[in-house]
Scaffold this motif. Structure first.
Motif, PDB file in Angstrom:
ATOM      1  N   HIS A 138      -5.670  -3.382  -4.041  1.00  0.00           N
ATOM      2  CA  HIS A 138      -5.537  -2.514  -5.208  1.00  0.00           C
ATOM      3  C   HIS A 138      -4.682  -1.301  -4.859  1.00  0.00           C
ATOM      4  O   HIS A 138      -4.765  -0.769  -3.744  1.00  0.00           O
ATOM      5  CB  HIS A 138      -6.905  -2.001  -5.687  1.00  0.00           C
ATOM      6  N   VAL A 139      -3.897  -0.871  -5.831  1.00  0.00           N
ATOM      7  CA  VAL A 139      -3.081   0.343  -5.688  1.00  0.00           C
ATOM      8  C   VAL A 139      -3.105   1.101  -7.007  1.00  0.00           C
ATOM      9  O   VAL A 139      -2.895   0.516  -8.079  1.00  0.00           O
ATOM     10  CB  VAL A 139      -1.613   0.001  -5.320  1.00  0.00           C
ATOM     11  N   TRP A 140      -3.372   2.396  -6.914  1.00  0.00           N
ATOM     12  CA  TRP A 140      -3.265   3.286  -8.062  1.00  0.00           C
ATOM     13  C   TRP A 140      -2.274   4.395  -7.736  1.00  0.00           C
ATOM     14  O   TRP A 140      -2.266   4.923  -6.617  1.00  0.00           O
ATOM     15  CB  TRP A 140      -4.613   3.937  -8.390  1.00  0.00           C
ATOM     16  N   VAL A 141      -1.426   4.737  -8.682  1.00  0.00           N
ATOM     17  CA  VAL A 141      -0.546   5.907  -8.562  1.00  0.00           C
ATOM     18  C   VAL A 141      -0.776   6.770  -9.794  1.00  0.00           C
ATOM     19  O   VAL A 141      -0.661   6.293 -10.931  1.00  0.00           O
ATOM     20  CB  VAL A 141       0.934   5.516  -8.450  1.00  0.00           C
ATOM     21  N   ALA A 142      -1.132   8.023  -9.556  1.00  0.00           N
ATOM     22  CA  ALA A 142      -1.483   8.937 -10.653  1.00  0.00           C
ATOM     23  C   ALA A 142      -2.530   8.312 -11.571  1.00  0.00           C
ATOM     24  O   ALA A 142      -2.475   8.446 -12.787  1.00  0.00           O
ATOM     25  CB  ALA A 142      -0.243   9.350 -11.440  1.00  0.00           C
ATOM     26  N   GLY A 161       0.766  -1.238   0.000  1.00  0.00           N
ATOM     27  CA  GLY A 161       0.000   0.000   0.000  1.00  0.00           C
ATOM     28  C   GLY A 161       0.795   1.285   0.000  1.00  0.00           C
ATOM     29  O   GLY A 161       0.222   2.371   0.078  1.00  0.00           O
ATOM     30  N   THR A 162       2.121   1.197  -0.124  1.00  0.00           N
ATOM     31  CA  THR A 162       2.945   2.410  -0.203  1.00  0.00           C
ATOM     32  C   THR A 162       2.980   2.897  -1.652  1.00  0.00           C
ATOM     33  O   THR A 162       3.327   2.136  -2.550  1.00  0.00           O
ATOM     34  CB  THR A 162       4.373   2.136   0.289  1.00  0.00           C
ATOM     35  N   ILE A 188      -5.280   3.520  -2.410  1.00  0.00           N
ATOM     36  CA  ILE A 188      -5.186   2.091  -2.134  1.00  0.00           C
ATOM     37  C   ILE A 188      -6.521   1.576  -1.608  1.00  0.00           C
ATOM     38  O   ILE A 188      -7.313   2.326  -1.032  1.00  0.00           O
ATOM     39  CB  ILE A 188      -4.057   1.753  -1.138  1.00  0.00           C
ATOM     40  N   ALA A 189      -6.759   0.288  -1.826  1.00  0.00           N
ATOM     41  CA  ALA A 189      -7.935  -0.389  -1.287  1.00  0.00           C
ATOM     42  C   ALA A 189      -7.467  -1.529  -0.396  1.00  0.00           C
ATOM     43  O   ALA A 189      -6.574  -2.297  -0.769  1.00  0.00           O
ATOM     44  CB  ALA A 189      -8.822  -0.923  -2.409  1.00  0.00           C
TER      45      ALA A 189
END
Length: 435
Positions: A400-404, A120-121, A370-371
């Motif tokens: 789940h992880v999203w960046v930008a 999650g980072t 993050i989820a």
């Protein structure tokens, strides 16, 4: 581009602190958060969007690791159960001198980023050598990264002296100018490895180039005793006189700060990167987090390197930080769950000068999200999702992880990195270092 609409069970924006929204959705448009609104309104307003159902999940900002040495993931477990200076002088620095190279740093940083993303980072404030390799790894992984350019007085395999390290830092920054996920800071290692002259150069360059400063400060009692012997003052007072203290400084550790020094940190707007696991493992001590925050010091959370933690696990360290703060201050209300979560998100963003871009789920900010799946038996029954995340959830529950706005982790599977390839490179380096 098709909009993405996330429908979690709980939406935790962090800003304002402690708020939990239910039956709400978050809309991602390209790299930014477009809106937070009730789920039914989102379904009506965006019928053509991609809708992702997260029925048992909490949605929150990506975690900000405010102090790490990512490439040292390849040294994980190499020299455990030792005092700091023994660990550094007799084990870590000799191993680095033999093996650290562009390839080592690239492989080790990618390895660390895979671990961090799965936990999650989404942002890391790094500090190491071979800055171009760190930047390339960040671009490959898609992870938001501040490349801390280490500066020392003595030679290593990367540089000959302080001026050499500084020139390499400036060159790397120029080479990656314009990369949206990569920033650079000047990282004088520590007061005991950097001279007055070099600190003064760093302060001047940081002002001229608008770069932050990242430095280990007051990590051990020996560091303080050595400063008094050599300079006649404690490290923080020496740095104050040199002009190092200010809102551009991230001070890592700050385990040993008295009342006057805490007031000094607050007055100058210095940010502190708290590293609870590393501080415990190296027996550095217990940072006075409650006192620092009560004085108005912005405190973020870091893992330190995998060689001294040995996990790059922000959720694990988040729980540890909250528990230690209570015990150290003898106050069970110190660092309550919502404040701890802010420390791992918005406070870290604030320390990096990114609070307008990341750290909370607010329309217009970057979609670093993050989820966490809270359906696990260890997270039930659930009365307060924030408390459950801080005190009960584990990094394996990050789904789940999203960046930008880019999905880097989906249903626990990395989308930009290949774990098999990373493991093969880790085994290669293990064989070399063991030999």
């Amino acid at each position: 581009m098709t909009l993405t609409v996330l429908h979690p069970r709980w939406l935790i924006p962090v800003e304002p602190q402690g708020l939990v929204l239910q039956q709400h959705a978050l809309v991602i448009d390209a790299e930014r958060i477009a809106a937070l609104l009730p789920s039914e309104q989102a379904r009506e307003r965006y019928p053509q969007a991609r809708h992702i159902e997260l029925a048992d999940h909490a949605l929150l900002p990506g975690l900000v690791n405010l102090h790490a040495h990512s490439a040292m993931s390849l040294l994980r477990g190499l020299a455990d159960d030792l005092a700091l200076m023994d660990w550094l002088n007799n084990h870590i620095w000799p191993a680095e001198g033999k093996h650290v190279s562009d390839a080592f740093v690239y492989d080790g940083t990618l390895h660390a980023m895979a671990e961090m993303l799965r936990g999650g980072t989404t942002t890391v404030n790094d500090m190491y050598f071979h800055h171009e390799a760190v930047a390339r790894a960040a671009i490959t992984a898609g992870m938001r990264t501040v490349v801390g350019c280490s500066i020392l007085e003595f030679p290593t395999g990367y540089g000959q002296n302080a001026d050499d390290y500084i020139s390499k830092a400036i060159a790397a920054r120029e080479a990656f100018r314009g990369e949206p996920l990569v920033g650079f800071s000047l990282a004088p290692h520590a007061p005991y490895t950097v001279s007055d002259e070099t600190f003064s150069k760093v302060v001047t360059l940081a002002e001229q180039l608008e770069m932050g400063i990242h430095c280990h400060i007051h990590e051990t009692e020996d560091e303080i005793a050595g400063s008094i012997t050599q300079y006649g003052v404690r490290p923080l007072e020496r740095l104050r006189a040199l002009g190092v203290l200010g809102p551009g400084l991230v001070a890592a550790h700050v385990v040993h700060a008295n009342d006057a020094e805490i007031e000094l940190l607050a007055r100058y707007g210095v940010h502190v990167a708290h590293n609870p696991a590393s501080n415990l493992k190296l027996a550095s001590g217990f940072a006075r987090i409650h006192a620092l925050q009560a004085a108005g010091v912005n405190v973020g959370l870091g893992t330190d390197g995998a060689a001294s933690n040995n996990k790059l696990d922000m959720l694990g360290d988040l729980r540890l930080a909250a528990l230690i703060a209570k015990a150290q201050s003898a106050n069970p209300t110190a660092l309550h769950a919502a404040a701890a979560l802010e420390m791992a998100t918005l406070a870290g963003a604030r320390a990096l000068g990114m609070a307008e871009q990341i750290g909370s789920l607010v329309a217009g900010k970057q979609a670093d999200i993050i989820a966490i799946n809270l359906a696990d038996i260890g997270s039930q029954p659930l009365y307060d999702p924030i408390s459950q995340i801080v005190y009960a959830a584990g990094r394996e529950q990050v789904s789940h992880v999203w960046v930008a706005g880019r999905a880097l982790l989906q249903e626990g599977e990395l989308s930009t990195l290949n774990p098999g390839q990373l493991l093969a490179r880790a085994h290669y380096w293990q064989a070399r270092i063991s030999a």
